[in-house]
Design an enzyme around this catalytic site. Sequence first.
Site, PDB file in Angstrom:
ATOM      1  N   ASP A 109     -60.689  34.791-137.405  1.00 11.46           N
ATOM      2  CA  ASP A 109     -62.031  34.905-137.985  1.00 11.46           C
ATOM      3  C   ASP A 109     -63.178  34.598-137.045  1.00 11.46           C
ATOM      4  O   ASP A 109     -64.278  34.278-137.481  1.00 11.46           O
ATOM      5  CB  ASP A 109     -62.102  33.948-139.175  1.00 11.46           C
ATOM      6  CG  ASP A 109     -61.720  32.526-138.779  1.00 11.46           C
ATOM      7  OD1 ASP A 109     -61.818  32.199-137.586  1.00 11.46           O
ATOM      8  OD2 ASP A 109     -61.321  31.743-139.654  1.00 11.46           O
ATOM      9  N   GLU A 119     -67.333  32.406-140.150  1.00 14.93           N
ATOM     10  CA  GLU A 119     -65.928  32.833-140.167  1.00 14.93           C
ATOM     11  C   GLU A 119     -65.506  33.524-141.461  1.00 14.93           C
ATOM     12  O   GLU A 119     -64.703  34.454-141.440  1.00 14.93           O
ATOM     13  CB  GLU A 119     -65.014  31.628-139.895  1.00 14.93           C
ATOM     14  CG  GLU A 119     -65.079  31.091-138.466  1.00 14.93           C
ATOM     15  CD  GLU A 119     -66.220  30.112-138.244  1.00 14.93           C
ATOM     16  OE1 GLU A 119     -67.010  29.849-139.186  1.00 14.93           O
ATOM     17  OE2 GLU A 119     -66.354  29.614-137.107  1.00 14.93           O
ATOM     18  N   GLU A 164     -52.926  36.438-138.933  1.00 12.83           N
ATOM     19  CA  GLU A 164     -53.521  35.393-139.778  1.00 12.83           C
ATOM     20  C   GLU A 164     -54.533  36.023-140.751  1.00 12.83           C
ATOM     21  O   GLU A 164     -55.693  35.597-140.879  1.00 12.83           O
ATOM     22  CB  GLU A 164     -54.176  34.282-138.950  1.00 12.83           C
ATOM     23  CG  GLU A 164     -54.401  33.004-139.758  1.00 12.83           C
ATOM     24  CD  GLU A 164     -54.945  31.857-138.912  1.00 12.83           C
ATOM     25  OE1 GLU A 164     -54.149  31.159-138.265  1.00 12.83           O
ATOM     26  OE2 GLU A 164     -56.176  31.643-138.918  1.00 12.83           O
TER      27      GLU A 164
HETATM   28  C1  UD1 Z   1     -65.954  29.312-131.889  1.00 14.44           C
HETATM   29  C2  UD1 Z   1     -65.751  30.185-133.150  1.00 14.44           C
HETATM   30  C3  UD1 Z   1     -65.146  29.354-134.271  1.00 14.44           C
HETATM   31  C4  UD1 Z   1     -63.904  28.608-133.788  1.00 14.44           C
HETATM   32  C5  UD1 Z   1     -64.230  27.807-132.540  1.00 14.44           C
HETATM   33  C6  UD1 Z   1     -63.001  27.139-131.997  1.00 14.44           C
HETATM   34  C7  UD1 Z   1     -67.382  31.934-133.625  1.00 14.44           C
HETATM   35  C8  UD1 Z   1     -68.720  32.277-134.156  1.00 14.44           C
HETATM   36  N1  UD1 Z   1     -67.058  30.644-133.614  1.00 14.44           N
HETATM   37  O1  UD1 Z   1     -66.937  28.344-132.220  1.00 14.44           O
HETATM   38  O2  UD1 Z   1     -64.788  30.219-135.331  1.00 14.44           O
HETATM   39  O3  UD1 Z   1     -63.495  27.739-134.809  1.00 14.44           O
HETATM   40  O4  UD1 Z   1     -64.746  28.692-131.545  1.00 14.44           O
HETATM   41  O5  UD1 Z   1     -63.308  26.135-131.093  1.00 14.44           O
HETATM   42  O6  UD1 Z   1     -66.660  32.809-133.210  1.00 14.44           O
HETATM   43  N2  UD1 Z   1     -68.342  26.006-124.588  1.00 14.44           N
HETATM   44  C9  UD1 Z   1     -68.070  25.763-123.256  1.00 14.44           C
HETATM   45  N3  UD1 Z   1     -66.803  26.014-122.789  1.00 14.44           N
HETATM   46  C10 UD1 Z   1     -65.816  26.490-123.568  1.00 14.44           C
HETATM   47  C11 UD1 Z   1     -66.090  26.710-124.933  1.00 14.44           C
HETATM   48  C12 UD1 Z   1     -67.366  26.478-125.418  1.00 14.44           C
HETATM   49  O7  UD1 Z   1     -68.917  25.336-122.499  1.00 14.44           O
HETATM   50  O8  UD1 Z   1     -64.682  26.689-123.073  1.00 14.44           O
HETATM   51  C13 UD1 Z   1     -69.697  25.739-125.098  1.00 14.44           C
HETATM   52  C14 UD1 Z   1     -70.743  26.777-124.624  1.00 14.44           C
HETATM   53  O9  UD1 Z   1     -71.956  26.159-124.426  1.00 14.44           O
HETATM   54  C15 UD1 Z   1     -70.805  27.698-125.846  1.00 14.44           C
HETATM   55  C16 UD1 Z   1     -70.665  26.701-126.979  1.00 14.44           C
HETATM   56  O10 UD1 Z   1     -69.691  25.763-126.520  1.00 14.44           O
HETATM   57  O11 UD1 Z   1     -72.026  28.431-125.889  1.00 14.44           O
HETATM   58  C17 UD1 Z   1     -70.250  27.263-128.324  1.00 14.44           C
HETATM   59  O12 UD1 Z   1     -69.160  28.162-128.211  1.00 14.44           O
HETATM   60  P1  UD1 Z   1     -68.967  29.319-129.326  1.00 14.44           P
HETATM   61  O13 UD1 Z   1     -67.740  30.113-129.008  1.00 14.44           O
HETATM   62  O14 UD1 Z   1     -70.222  30.070-129.497  1.00 14.44           O
HETATM   63  O15 UD1 Z   1     -68.798  28.533-130.651  1.00 14.44           O
HETATM   64  P2  UD1 Z   1     -67.705  27.491-131.144  1.00 14.44           P
HETATM   65  O16 UD1 Z   1     -68.431  26.455-131.900  1.00 14.44           O
HETATM   66  O17 UD1 Z   1     -66.843  27.121-130.006  1.00 14.44           O
END
Ligand code: UD1
Length: 371
Positions: free
Chosen positions: A96, A132, A118
Amino acid sequence: MKKVMLVFGTRPEAIKMCPLVNELKTHNTMKTLVCVTGQHRQMLDQILDAFNVRPDYDLAIMKDCQTLFDITNSILEQIKTVLENEKPDVVLVHGDTSTTFVTALACFYLQIPVGHVEAGLRTYNIWSPFPEEFNRQAVSIISHFNFAPTEYSKNNLLREGRKPESIYVTGNTVIDALKTTVRNDYNHPCIEWAKNSRLIMITAHRRENLGKSMENMFRAIRHVMDEHPDVKAIYPIHMNPVVRSTADKILGGDERIKIIEPLDVLDFHNFLSRSYLILTDSGGIQEEASALGKPVLVMRDTTERPEGVDAGTLRLVGTKEEVIYNNFKKLLDDPEEYAKMSNAINPYGDGFASKKIADVLEECINKEVTV
Ligand code: UD1
Ligand code: UDP
């Protein structure tokens, strides 16, 4: 030879898709390709390394504090070329996330059949979890193969009018992963540090909880920790900078709360298996904890995993400070309450979900698959 392409981009998708990649690679009747969007970077690479998966394509879209618009635009623009060049016969997406939804949308535009791993999890509240719940419902409209983890998720899809012959109950591939990670002889300096205490595992990251709700969670946790000197907590923190600053502000500087970098999945599963209880707003951890028999206080208003709530292992405690405080305290102070919640239930299959999915694809892919 027919081509299957798996597309994923975040940590939880990788944990649940890598076992499937490795299984599909043993089926030499199909060519398996992997495209990662790089929606996550470090947290994705950690998992790819753990499962030894080398992507064929990496869209590398992540940027700091990315918005839903950033993710959607970047993936939609870049994945078109990959799909047009490779012309896969089926594209597999998972769960999702925005990676999942946008990839399915691109496949729809190009009329490429989608398999949804899933499939069928629901809260039926479009705002929770956000975005999601929308993403997974939208993918179900598009998908040709629905790989539902449980009968419960299958029934959601049937109720929504999905064709019965498109739904396969396979179990969840997270159990495939869990089977390979948890070890009796596991140790780690953090586990040593917590040896004579009850160990609490904490995670939090949900977009709808950023801000006030997350502050409430952390304040409640800090309050209970202050009152229970026999308890230690480990919090492998998500890389989102907003989560980090809130956690630092409220949970930082307590010698019994260890805030550490995200753990490799092998370490994380073993930490869970040695924990006393878990506080989280995560989705996947609810499944893992249910399978391991660890009580979870789910700091959300809804869950798409009612199997664990029915079994008593999961309790929805919302995001109000007082409610989280009361529930956390009670679980620590009341052994009967704790015992009631420590039921290991595993509605998510026998650890052969990847094999079941690969077998279905192998059987169906040589027949004509049309959207
Ligand atoms: C995303 C998914 C969520 C999932 C989660 C798992 C969407 C909208 N959200 O949310 O469904 O539950 O992943 O963790 O698809 N960042 C890093 N390094 C990384 C990962 C993230 O620096 O390896 C930071 C970055 O600043 C990034 C922010 O975290 O912009 C948010 O990441 P994002 O994928 O947008 O959202 P999640 O909250 O991780
Ligand atoms: N996880 C991990 N290392 C950590 C924290 C979590 O490997 O430090 C794993 C965990 O075992 C689960 C998944 O990440 O399989 C859950 O990811 P997350 O909570 O980020 O996403 P969600 O499941 O809520 O989509």
